[in-house]
Design a protein around this motif. Structure first.
Motif, PDB file in Angstrom:
ATOM      1  N   TYR A  43      -3.940   2.287   3.789  1.00 18.50           N
ATOM      2  CA  TYR A  43      -2.831   3.208   4.009  1.00 18.50           C
ATOM      3  C   TYR A  43      -3.397   4.602   4.254  1.00 18.50           C
ATOM      4  CZ  TYR A  43       1.778   5.312   3.539  1.00 18.50           C
ATOM      5  OH  TYR A  43       2.939   6.009   3.772  1.00 18.50           O
ATOM      6  N   GLU A  44      -3.375   5.038   5.492  1.00 16.83           N
ATOM      7  CA  GLU A  44      -4.034   6.274   5.931  1.00 16.83           C
ATOM      8  C   GLU A  44      -3.593   7.530   5.162  1.00 16.83           C
ATOM      9  OE1 GLU A  44      -6.962   8.205   7.832  1.00 16.83           O
ATOM     10  OE2 GLU A  44      -6.551   6.075   8.080  1.00 16.83           O
ATOM     11  N   TYR A  88       0.771   4.161  -2.875  1.00 18.78           N
ATOM     12  CA  TYR A  88       0.590   5.582  -2.585  1.00 18.78           C
ATOM     13  C   TYR A  88       1.661   6.415  -3.288  1.00 18.78           C
ATOM     14  CZ  TYR A  88       1.120   9.930   0.001  1.00 18.78           C
ATOM     15  OH  TYR A  88       1.279  11.247   0.335  1.00 18.78           O
ATOM     16  N   SER A 118       0.805  -1.224   0.000  1.00 12.48           N
ATOM     17  CA  SER A 118       0.000   0.000   0.000  1.00 12.48           C
ATOM     18  C   SER A 118       0.835   1.270   0.000  1.00 12.48           C
ATOM     19  CB  SER A 118      -0.947   0.017   1.199  1.00 12.48           C
ATOM     20  OG  SER A 118      -1.854  -1.047   1.111  1.00 12.48           O
ATOM     21  N   GLU A 119       1.916   1.285   0.750  1.00 14.02           N
ATOM     22  CA  GLU A 119       2.744   2.489   0.784  1.00 14.02           C
ATOM     23  C   GLU A 119       3.357   2.759  -0.585  1.00 14.02           C
ATOM     24  OE1 GLU A 119       6.362   4.552   3.348  1.00 14.02           O
ATOM     25  OE2 GLU A 119       5.663   2.557   3.891  1.00 14.02           O
ATOM     26  N   ALA A 125      -2.812   7.872   2.166  1.00 16.34           N
ATOM     27  CA  ALA A 125      -3.437   7.860   0.842  1.00 16.34           C
ATOM     28  C   ALA A 125      -4.865   8.377   0.919  1.00 16.34           C
ATOM     29  CB  ALA A 125      -3.417   6.457   0.249  1.00 16.34           C
ATOM     30  N   ALA A 128      -4.081   2.007  -2.692  1.00  8.66           N
ATOM     31  CA  ALA A 128      -3.456   2.288  -1.393  1.00  8.66           C
ATOM     32  C   ALA A 128      -4.514   2.545  -0.334  1.00  8.66           C
ATOM     33  CB  ALA A 128      -2.505   3.484  -1.505  1.00  8.66           C
ATOM     34  N   ARG A 129      -5.573   3.261  -0.702  1.00  5.41           N
ATOM     35  CA  ARG A 129      -6.672   3.528   0.231  1.00  5.41           C
ATOM     36  C   ARG A 129      -7.359   2.221   0.623  1.00  5.41           C
ATOM     37  NH1 ARG A 129     -10.387   7.389  -2.875  1.00  5.41           N
ATOM     38  NH2 ARG A 129     -11.646   7.265  -1.005  1.00  5.41           N
TER      39      ARG A 129
END
Length: 119
Positions: free
Chosen positions: A46-47, A13, A9-10, A49, A41-42
């Motif tokens: 992943y916050e 992003y 996820s990172e 994002a 990513a969302r």
């Protein structure tokens, strides 16, 4: 890009952010690709994002005409209700003079797509 493709996820992003802004390494700006990677990513939780995606759309709604039109319309025509809503805001508040017909068109599409503020 390899890490993003593998589902990190990172990395998704970062790739989305690079497509959104155009990277210093020569990545061509592509808002549809950016949206795809940021949404991945969302979805992965992943916050940053989540926050950055909303902020980018808000910024586009109040940016200079050529950039906002390019960014928001490329996403809005794909059915992105957030982009449709912000495009409505853009036509209502950022165009001189305001184009209420276009604003209403995009607000209506956002509402029909389920955006909570579109109506």
């Amino acid at each position: 890009l390899m890490a993003a493709t593998e589902g990190f996820s990172e990395a998704q992003y970062v790739v989305g952010y690079e497509y959104w802004n155009g990277a210093s390494r020569g990545t061509k700006r592509d808002f549809v690709e950016a949206e795809m990677w940021l949404n991945k990513a969302r979805a992965g939780g992943y916050e940053p994002a989540q926050e950055e995606y909303a902020e980018m759309l808000r910024a586009a709604a109040f940016s200079p005409k050529d950039r906002a039109a390019e960014m928001l319309e490329s996403l809005a025509v794909t059915g992105n209700v957030d982009a449709q809503y912000f495009l409505g805001l853009w036509f209502r508040a950022s165009v001189t003079p305001p184009d209420f017909t276009q604003a209403l068109r995009w607000f209506r599409r956002a509402a029909e797509g389920g955006h909570p503020d579109g109506a």
